[in-house]
Design an enzyme around this catalytic site. Structure first.
Site, PDB file in Angstrom:
ATOM      1  N   LYS A 161       0.856  -1.184   0.000  1.00  0.00           N
ATOM      2  CA  LYS A 161       0.000   0.000   0.000  1.00  0.00           C
ATOM      3  C   LYS A 161       0.895   1.239   0.000  1.00  0.00           C
ATOM      4  CE  LYS A 161      -4.342   0.968   2.371  1.00  0.00           C
ATOM      5  NZ  LYS A 161      -4.934   0.956   3.715  1.00  0.00           N
TER       6      LYS A 161
HETATM    7  C1  E4P Z   1      -8.185   1.943   3.703  1.00  0.00           C
HETATM    8  O1  E4P Z   1      -7.496   1.067   3.267  1.00  0.00           O
HETATM    9  C2  E4P Z   1      -8.002   2.597   5.011  1.00  0.00           C
HETATM   10  O2  E4P Z   1      -7.332   1.723   5.881  1.00  0.00           O
HETATM   11  C3  E4P Z   1      -9.277   2.937   5.699  1.00  0.00           C
HETATM   12  O3  E4P Z   1     -10.415   2.590   4.956  1.00  0.00           O
HETATM   13  C4  E4P Z   1      -9.298   4.282   6.324  1.00  0.00           C
HETATM   14  O4  E4P Z   1     -10.549   4.488   6.908  1.00  0.00           O
HETATM   15  P1  E4P Z   1     -10.843   5.572   8.052  1.00  0.00           P
HETATM   16  O5  E4P Z   1     -11.183   6.850   7.374  1.00  0.00           O
HETATM   17  O6  E4P Z   1     -12.026   5.002   8.785  1.00  0.00           O
HETATM   18  O7  E4P Z   1      -9.607   5.649   8.888  1.00  0.00           O
END
Ligand code: E4P
Length: 217
Positions: free
Chosen positions: A83
């Protein structure tokens, strides 16, 4: 639509995988920072549990650092997806890692042009953050719609991964728009499992059944 769990918590993942609806997991540095164990060990264990794509995020901010970190993360398990945040350096790193055959999830996507650029450099997934846009009174699901529509004009092979999901309606809307994947916190998946009318209906069925059995004796 594939369903990923957005969590680094092994207990939550262990409890959801047996449902048979989980296709993968996404983590991020904030999620892994909440856990006590070594992040690499957690990622390995998650990969063994889900046997599907598991996103593990780089924390370097320069392209060479992201590339070497991405290579190391990919060595943890064949299911690891590297990522990378959407930045200038992140684009360079995505191109390099994708060219090496590694799968990259470009995260922190907040506009359709960002998603388009990520797809052009070979991202396997782009992650538009729906809830965080909603939080600032923008329309997060509209971004998912724009990206799905844009990608449908071309043959990138990049999947739209709707992220930052806040509730069951986000999941439904993502599916109706044709998002390939939706990553959900465990609590959001749990919320989809419950319906008061299901509980009331089941209680009634079982009560009627028991009464009928008692009357037969
Ligand atoms: C995506 O891969 C992220 O880990 C995640 O969806 C972030 O979400 P949040 O806005 O609830 O932290």
């Amino acid at each position: 639509m594939k369903i990923f769990i957005d969590s680094g918590n092994l207990r939550d993942i262990e409890s959801l995988v047996p449902l048979g609806i989980i296709d993968g997991v996404t983590t991020n540095p904030s999620l892994l920072a909440k856990e006590k164990d070594d992040p690499r060990a957690i990622i390995k264990k998650i990969c063994q549990l889900v046997q599907g794509p598991v996103s593990a995020e780089v924390v370097a901010t320069d392209a060479p650092g992201m590339i070497s970190e991405g290579r190391e993360l990919a060595k943890i398990d064949e299911h690891v997806v590297v990522k990378v945040p959407f930045t200038r350096e992140g684009l360079k790193a995505t191109k390099a890692l994708s060219d090496e055959g590694l799968r990259v999830n470009v995260t922190l996507i907040f506009s359709a042009p960002q998603a388009l650029f990520a797809a052009k450099v070979g991202a396997a997934y782009v992650s538009p953050f729906v809830g965080r846009l909603d939080d600032i009174s923008a329309n997060g699901m509209e971004l998912v719609r724009q990206i799905v529509e844009t990608f449908s004009q071309y043959d990138f092979g990049t999947e739209v991964l709707a992220a930052s999901m806040r509730g069951p309606l986000h999941i439904l809307e993502a599916a109706r728009m044709g998002a390939h994947v939706c990553t959900c916190p465990p609590a959001v998946i749990e919320a989809c499992l419950k319906h008061p009318l299901t509980d009331i209906g089941l209680k009634q069925f079982l009560g009627d059944w028991e009464k009928a059995q008692a009357a037969r004796v």
